[in-house]
Write a protein that holds these residues in place. Structure first.
Motif, PDB file in Angstrom:
ATOM      1  N   GLU A  59       0.887  -1.249  -0.014  1.00 36.78           N
ATOM      2  CA  GLU A  59      -0.199  -0.006   0.167  1.00 36.78           C
ATOM      3  C   GLU A  59       0.828   1.229   0.203  1.00 36.78           C
ATOM      4  O   GLU A  59       1.354   1.357   0.868  1.00 36.78           O
ATOM      5  CB  GLU A  59      -0.906  -0.006   1.349  1.00 36.78           C
ATOM      6  CG  GLU A  59      -2.321   0.715   0.964  1.00 36.78           C
ATOM      7  CD  GLU A  59      -2.061   2.345   1.422  1.00 36.78           C
ATOM      8  OE1 GLU A  59      -3.086   2.990   1.314  1.00 36.78           O
ATOM      9  OE2 GLU A  59      -0.858   2.664   1.738  1.00 36.78           O
ATOM     10  N   ARG A 102      -2.588   2.039  -4.544  1.00 39.96           N
ATOM     11  CA  ARG A 102      -2.386   3.391  -4.482  1.00 39.96           C
ATOM     12  C   ARG A 102      -1.153   4.075  -4.447  1.00 39.96           C
ATOM     13  O   ARG A 102      -0.841   4.769  -3.536  1.00 39.96           O
ATOM     14  CB  ARG A 102      -3.304   3.733  -2.867  1.00 39.96           C
ATOM     15  CG  ARG A 102      -4.416   2.952  -2.575  1.00 39.96           C
ATOM     16  CD  ARG A 102      -5.163   3.466  -1.426  1.00 39.96           C
ATOM     17  NE  ARG A 102      -5.235   4.734  -1.123  1.00 39.96           N
ATOM     18  CZ  ARG A 102      -5.139   5.484  -0.007  1.00 39.96           C
ATOM     19  NH1 ARG A 102      -5.539   4.727   0.955  1.00 39.96           N
ATOM     20  NH2 ARG A 102      -5.537   6.920   0.024  1.00 39.96           N
ATOM     21  N   SER A 135      -6.809   0.378  -5.682  1.00 39.67           N
ATOM     22  CA  SER A 135      -7.118   0.064  -4.200  1.00 39.67           C
ATOM     23  C   SER A 135      -6.578  -1.162  -3.859  1.00 39.67           C
ATOM     24  O   SER A 135      -6.404  -2.019  -4.487  1.00 39.67           O
ATOM     25  CB  SER A 135      -8.579   0.095  -3.701  1.00 39.67           C
ATOM     26  OG  SER A 135      -9.066  -0.804  -4.551  1.00 39.67           O
TER      27      SER A 135
END
Length: 564
Positions: free
Chosen positions: A485, A518, A545
């Motif tokens: 992430e 992301r 995402s």
């Protein structure tokens, strides 16, 4: 009628005059002059200069900022924040008050102005962030001690001791019994007048009131014969073009001092223009105001004075008394010019102790007690930064202390980046949101899936620890999918990119699929392209995402709810 404020974008010079209002600006200029005259005299004396040199600096700062600056309220001139640094640095090169000292100050003004102009032209406003708030608070506290120590001898009617600051404090302590009670009353009286006036309203020119009162008292009671020192004759000379005759090695020797002063001027200019924006609906144009302050310092050097700086208190006065443009500053400069041309005889009986009282007030005002208390309560480690910075400024030669304060601020920023460690993410129950794991928040994990991130730029400072943390995570289980992430990775440098390549290759050897989610930063995206990270990470493994990545690549959706 005020002119259209949006017209300021029509021309590059004197842009800050576009919204002028003649009545409002003249009234603000009168108030500004009443506050600036005693303050500029006192600041000049703080640096070992004649009072008229302070007036030259104010006129140059006002004209230069009006010429190139953008903020309509900002007041530029002699400043007590940088004066101790300037005086301390020059004292190591020449005797205070000597022609060489004055020549070096002029050269320093030209150099600081040039650095400010370069900073503005190349849009280096980020340099203003070199000093963190705790370091700046400690810096101002240390400067305050220097001002107090330098002005107490004049207020006490004693000879000024020489040597390091701590030695001077010790010498003053042993001489207190020999203080002149009359000069002490004058200094403390002016300090009280300024303090009371400021408490009632910042618009009241308490410094001027105290100065006039002290001068009239000195004349009426003949206090000069009782040991009260006065300013003496002030030449009614006007500024004229000048340029210092220095050897090349002298210019080179001034570079470190000029850099330190420039950083402080940038920090204070940025803080002032952000605190008093011309247009609250638009971001402050810090770079434009660097140009204005730089032009002020260049003109100040050409006028035979020293570097200038933005003044938050004077800027606030212009904004609060109806000023609409830099016409207020130009009007105040014109009034100072008139005083130089026709009224210098009024200044010769001004007591030194009165100027000392004004500077004692300035010194007490720049100590940010509320911020110190708040930082102490909320961040004890950063409170130590305040103490350390103040100690450096007080104990060491001031220019060295100021430089080390800048270094300390940078080290604090580096340390903060180095402390960033890997964060594991969990899914918020009943949603598609993945959130950093927290012991007091319930989250869901998917068997065979690990979601990690770093909430900081990934650089040579933290990338090795990040790799070690990833290795531990991979070794603690048998994941099939590792999702990175990357929303917090706003920057990736070369060293970090090589470590990411190593991580991607290690995962491939272990049979672990890697996905990226992301990657929002444009700079980080460019880094992935520039460092060829997609050679090791398939582009089809990049998702908008975490949930999208998990749905596309996870082989199992069996959820495990960890204990909270």
């Amino acid at each position: 009628m005020p002119h259209d404020p949006h017209a300021k974008h029509a021309w590059p010079l004197f842009r800050s005059l576009a919204s002028y209002s003649l009545p409002g600006d003249l009234m603000a200029g009168l108030t500004l002059a009443a506050i600036a005259i005693p303050e500029q005299m006192a600041t000049a004396r703080l640096g070992g200069f004649a009072p008229q040199i302070g007036f030259f600096a104010f006129m140059a700062g006002s004209l230069g900022f009006a010429l190139l600056g953008g903020n309509r309220f900002l007041s530029c001139g002699a400043d007590s924040t940088i004066m101790p640094i300037l005086a301390g640095g020059l004292a190591a090169l020449a005797a205070a008050g000597s022609p060489d000292y004055h020549g070096l100050a002029i050269a320093l003004s030209l150099m600081v102005g040039a650095m400010m102009l370069v900073g503005g032209a190349f849009r280096l406003g980020g340099i203003a962030n070199l000093l963190s708030v705790p370091v700046m608070v400690g810096f101002l506290a240390g400067i305050s001690v220097h001002i107090i120590v330098s002005q107490l001898p004049g207020v006490l009617g004693l000879q000024s001791p020489s040597g390091p600051t701590l030695d001077r404090i010790g010498a003053l302590a042993t001489e207190l019994g020999r203080a002149n009670p009359i000069t002490l009353c004058i200094g403390l009286g002016v300090l009280a007048v300024v303090f009371i006036s400021e408490t009632i309203s910042a618009k009241i020119p308490g410094a001027l009131i105290g100065l006039v009162g002290a001068t009239l008292t000195t004349i009426a009671l003949g206090l000069e014969s009782k040991g009260v020192n006065v300013v003496g004759s002030v030449p009614g000379t006007l500024p004229r073009p000048t340029f210092p005759e220095l050897a090349p090695e002298q210019w080179v020797g001034l570079v470190p001092l000029a850099f330190v002063i420039t950083v402080v001027v940038m920090v204070q200019t940025a803080a002032t223009t952000r605190s008093f924006p011309s247009d609250p609906d638009k971001p402050a144009d810090v770079d434009r105001d660097f140009l204005g302050t730089g032009a002020g310092s260049v003109l100040s050097g050409l006028f035979g004075a020293f570097p200038v700086n933005a003044s938050p208190p004077r800027t606030g006065i212009v904004a609060e008394t109806g000023g609409q443009s830099q016409l207020a500053g130009l009007a105040a400069a014109a009034m100072v010019l008139a005083l130089l041309a026709f009224g210098t005889g009024l200044l010769q009986h001004v007591p030194d102790a009165a100027l000392g009282g004004i500077l004692l007030f300035v010194a007490l005002r720049i100590i940010r007690v509320k911020q110190i208390v708040t930082i102490y309560r909320q961040s004890p480690s950063e409170f130590l930064l305040i103490v350390a910075t103040a100690a450096l400024i007080i104990v060491l030669p001031i220019q060295q202390g100021a430089f080390l304060g800048i270094v300390l601020s940078l080290l604090h920023g580096i340390w903060s980046t180095m402390r960033a460690r890997l964060v594991e993410f969990e899914r918020v129950p009943g949603t598609t949101i993945w959130w950093p794991a927290h012991p007091h928040i319930k989250g869901e994990r998917i068997a065979g899936v690990i979601v990690i991130g770093l909430q900081a730029p990934l650089s040579f400072l933290n990338a090795p620890d990040f790799r070690n943390d990833v290795t531990k995570v991979l070794g603690s289980g048998t994941p099939q999918l590792l999702v990175l992430e990357a929303s917090g990775m706003v920057e990736i440098d070369f060293t970090a990119a090589q470590i990411l390549l190593d991580i991607f290759k290690a995962c491939s050897k272990q049979g672990v699929t890697v996905a990226l989610a992301r990657l929002e930063s444009v700079r980080a995206q460019a880094a992935f392209e520039r460092f060829r990270l997609f050679d090791a990470l398939p582009r089809e493994h990049v998702f908008h995402s975490v949930d999208e990545a998990v749905r596309a690549l996870a082989k199992s959706n069996h959820m495990v709810t960890p204990s909270s």
